[in-house]
Write a protein that holds these residues in place. Structure first.
Motif, PDB file in Angstrom:
ATOM      1  N   LEU A   1      11.419   1.475 -14.941  1.00  0.00           N
ATOM      2  CA  LEU A   1      10.987   2.597 -14.113  1.00  0.00           C
ATOM      3  C   LEU A   1       9.493   2.866 -14.272  1.00  0.00           C
ATOM      4  N   GLN A   2       8.972   2.688 -15.490  1.00  0.00           N
ATOM      5  CA  GLN A   2       7.531   2.871 -15.702  1.00  0.00           C
ATOM      6  C   GLN A   2       6.738   1.797 -14.962  1.00  0.00           C
ATOM      7  N   LEU A   3       7.187   0.555 -15.066  1.00  0.00           N
ATOM      8  CA  LEU A   3       6.515  -0.529 -14.376  1.00  0.00           C
ATOM      9  C   LEU A   3       6.610  -0.340 -12.865  1.00  0.00           C
ATOM     10  N   LEU A   4       7.762   0.108 -12.390  1.00  0.00           N
ATOM     11  CA  LEU A   4       7.948   0.343 -10.958  1.00  0.00           C
ATOM     12  C   LEU A   4       7.014   1.437 -10.460  1.00  0.00           C
ATOM     13  N   THR A   5       6.823   2.484 -11.240  1.00  0.00           N
ATOM     14  CA  THR A   5       5.922   3.569 -10.846  1.00  0.00           C
ATOM     15  C   THR A   5       4.491   3.068 -10.689  1.00  0.00           C
ATOM     16  N   MET A   6       4.063   2.219 -11.587  1.00  0.00           N
ATOM     17  CA  MET A   6       2.696   1.692 -11.529  1.00  0.00           C
ATOM     18  C   MET A   6       2.474   0.831 -10.289  1.00  0.00           C
ATOM     19  N   VAL A   7       3.372  -0.126 -10.048  1.00  0.00           N
ATOM     20  CA  VAL A   7       3.157  -1.038  -8.921  1.00  0.00           C
ATOM     21  C   VAL A   7       3.377  -0.336  -7.590  1.00  0.00           C
ATOM     22  N   ALA A   8       4.308   0.626  -7.533  1.00  0.00           N
ATOM     23  CA  ALA A   8       4.533   1.362  -6.287  1.00  0.00           C
ATOM     24  C   ALA A   8       3.328   2.227  -5.939  1.00  0.00           C
ATOM     25  N   THR A   9       2.690   2.806  -6.946  1.00  0.00           N
ATOM     26  CA  THR A   9       1.477   3.610  -6.697  1.00  0.00           C
ATOM     27  C   THR A   9       0.350   2.741  -6.170  1.00  0.00           C
ATOM     28  N   LEU A  10       0.142   1.583  -6.790  1.00  0.00           N
ATOM     29  CA  LEU A  10      -0.895   0.659  -6.312  1.00  0.00           C
ATOM     30  C   LEU A  10      -0.587   0.172  -4.896  1.00  0.00           C
ATOM     31  N   LEU A  11       0.687  -0.059  -4.610  1.00  0.00           N
ATOM     32  CA  LEU A  11       1.069  -0.497  -3.268  1.00  0.00           C
ATOM     33  C   LEU A  11       0.765   0.585  -2.232  1.00  0.00           C
ATOM     34  N   GLY A  12       0.988   1.837  -2.585  1.00  0.00           N
ATOM     35  CA  GLY A  12       0.647   2.924  -1.680  1.00  0.00           C
ATOM     36  C   GLY A  12      -0.840   2.992  -1.390  1.00  0.00           C
ATOM     37  N   VAL A  13      -1.666   2.734  -2.401  1.00  0.00           N
ATOM     38  CA  VAL A  13      -3.117   2.727  -2.204  1.00  0.00           C
ATOM     39  C   VAL A  13      -3.525   1.603  -1.253  1.00  0.00           C
ATOM     40  N   VAL A  14      -2.925   0.430  -1.422  1.00  0.00           N
ATOM     41  CA  VAL A  14      -3.238  -0.701  -0.538  1.00  0.00           C
ATOM     42  C   VAL A  14      -2.841  -0.382   0.897  1.00  0.00           C
ATOM     43  N   LEU A  15      -1.716   0.282   1.088  1.00  0.00           N
ATOM     44  CA  LEU A  15      -1.282   0.649   2.434  1.00  0.00           C
ATOM     45  C   LEU A  15      -2.268   1.610   3.087  1.00  0.00           C
ATOM     46  N   LEU A  16      -2.864   2.493   2.300  1.00  0.00           N
ATOM     47  CA  LEU A  16      -3.847   3.424   2.847  1.00  0.00           C
ATOM     48  C   LEU A  16      -5.139   2.711   3.244  1.00  0.00           C
ATOM     49  N   LEU A  17      -5.486   1.643   2.525  1.00  0.00           N
ATOM     50  CA  LEU A  17      -6.728   0.925   2.803  1.00  0.00           C
ATOM     51  C   LEU A  17      -6.576  -0.137   3.892  1.00  0.00           C
ATOM     52  N   LEU A  18      -5.363  -0.579   4.142  1.00  0.00           N
ATOM     53  CA  LEU A  18      -5.146  -1.667   5.093  1.00  0.00           C
ATOM     54  C   LEU A  18      -5.656  -1.364   6.506  1.00  0.00           C
TER      55      LEU A  18
END
Length: 292
Positions: free
Chosen positions: A203-220
């Motif tokens: 769950l900790q690892l999932l939180t980290m990668v999901a947050t980074l994925l959200g940032v990439v979606l905002l920049l795309l």
């Protein structure tokens, strides 16, 4: 796909590629993932990452291949060929070995070796554990599933039209999806391997990668060049693959392996709500911006 090739009218496509294909995917995808989670314990994250990597391998070649099929055989012919390929899922399903029978056979062997006269029988499981919905952790995870599914599946649907709107040649946008799929494959295997190292909880690892994925979606959306789109698509594919590699395994951490089957069913049921709302909402927003 086979039925969709008979008619390309919108209601027919909703019924065939929407309802029928969705039911077929749920009847094949969910049991396959359930079996992987029950077969493996120590190596569960990397096992699931490897098992799910097949779709990435096909997607790497799929985008240019499907574009070529459309130009050569039209939409009807392309859907007919893809539908024929998907029928191989039936063959794969027929080769899957029932887990309970395997466990029972192993237990019987151990009992006979010990000289125990007891007769072992597989334990019966509850049909569906609705009581899992009382767990606050599962409710929060379902909320994450709905919100994430509303956004994570948008780039594969809109990257090609977005690149086409920038005046790129038709095969260049299709190659973006192939690169995204390749990065997805690398992300799944990498994150599965990291999860197996037990450095962090799933769950900790999932939180980290999901947050980074959200940032990439905002920049795309700010990308207006093929190479910039390619970079962001690669980042999205890698991080999305990381999420896929561990988001199913995280359910075991929440409801335990005993309640995993019911938990997975509930999780996928509510996650589909996000997948149902997200792409149409994104399409409506795109039309609104273009008209404005």
């Amino acid at each position: 796909m086979l039925l969709a090739s008979l008619d390309l009218s919108l209601p027919w496509l909703y019924f065939t590629m929407g309802i029928l294909q969705g039911i077929g995917i749920s009847f094949s995808w969910i049991p396959a993932n359930s079996m992987v989670s029950h077969y493996f314990v120590r190596w569960r994250p990397i096992a699931y990452a490897i098992a799910s990597s097949g779709e990435c391998v096909f997607a790497i070649l799929f985008s240019p291949f499907f574009q070529w099929l459309i130009e050569t055989y039209t939409w009807q012919g392309a859907l007919l060929i893809i539908g024929g390929l998907q029928l191989n899922v039936c063959v794969c399903g027929a080769l899957m070995r029932p887990l309970e029978a395997t466990q029972c056979s192993i237990q019987d062997t151990k009992t006979s070796l010990k000289g125990d006269s007891a007769v072992l029988a597989p334990k019966r499981k509850a049909a569906f554990q609705c009581s899992l919905l009382r767990k606050p952790e599962l409710i929060l995870y379902i909320m994450f599933a709905i919100l994430s599914a509303a956004g994570f599946f948008i780039p594969p649907l809109f990257l090609v039209p977005f690149a086409n709107s920038l005046g790129m040649d038709r095969y260049w946008p299709a190659s973006i999806l192939s690169v995204l799929a390749l990065a997805d494959l690398v992300g799944r295997l990498t994150c599965g391997w990291v999860a197996n190292m037990r450095l962090l909880r799933n769950l900790q690892l999932l939180t980290m990668v999901a947050t980074l994925l959200g940032v990439v979606l905002l920049l795309l959306p700010i990308s207006h060049n093929y190479w910039v789109i390619l970079v962001f698509a690669s980042l999205h594919g890698f991080l999305f693959g990381c999420v896929v590699a561990i988001h199913i395994n995280s359910i075991v951490d929440i409801v335990s392996l005993e309640g995993f089957d019911s938990g997975l069913g509930i999780f996928m049921l509510f996650r589909s709500i996000g997948g149902f709302i997200g792409p149409p909402a994104a399409g409506e927003q795109s039309v609104f911006r273009l008209s404005g």
